[in-house]
Design a protein around this motif. Structure first.
Motif, PDB file in Angstrom:
ATOM      1  N   ASP A  25       0.821  -1.212   0.000  1.00 52.47           N
ATOM      2  CA  ASP A  25       0.000   0.000   0.000  1.00 52.47           C
ATOM      3  C   ASP A  25       0.856   1.264   0.000  1.00 52.47           C
ATOM      4  N   LYS A  29       0.711   3.947  -2.951  1.00 55.01           N
ATOM      5  CA  LYS A  29       0.454   5.366  -2.689  1.00 55.01           C
ATOM      6  C   LYS A  29       1.535   6.232  -3.326  1.00 55.01           C
ATOM      7  N   ARG A  49      -2.217  -1.292  -7.444  1.00 61.69           N
ATOM      8  CA  ARG A  49      -1.958  -2.097  -6.244  1.00 61.69           C
ATOM      9  C   ARG A  49      -1.738  -3.562  -6.612  1.00 61.69           C
TER      10      ARG A  49
END
Length: 64
Positions: A25, A29, A49
């Motif tokens: 994650d 990001k 992702r």
């Protein structure tokens, strides 16, 4: 479908590998915040992702 990809999808859905998912994650990001327009051309966060997780599992992702 690729067996490794199936395993990655299942792991992300199950959410049991919390440490790995947290790392994935963070990389996702970073990609969304910094490289989205240059590299991913409007791809959604879920796809990025999954791509990050797949290459993480395949050990073809280098994170510095």
């Amino acid at each position: 479908m690729n067996p490794l990809l199936q395993s990655v999808v299942a792991s992300l859905k199950a959410g049991t590998q919390t440490e790995a998912i947290a790392q994935i994650d963070r990389v996702t990001k970073f990609c969304m915040d910094n490289e989205s327009d240059k590299v991913f051309g409007g791809w959604g966060e879920d796809i990025i992702r999954l791509l990050v997780a797949y290459h993480w599992a395949k050990q073809t992702l280098l994170v510095d």
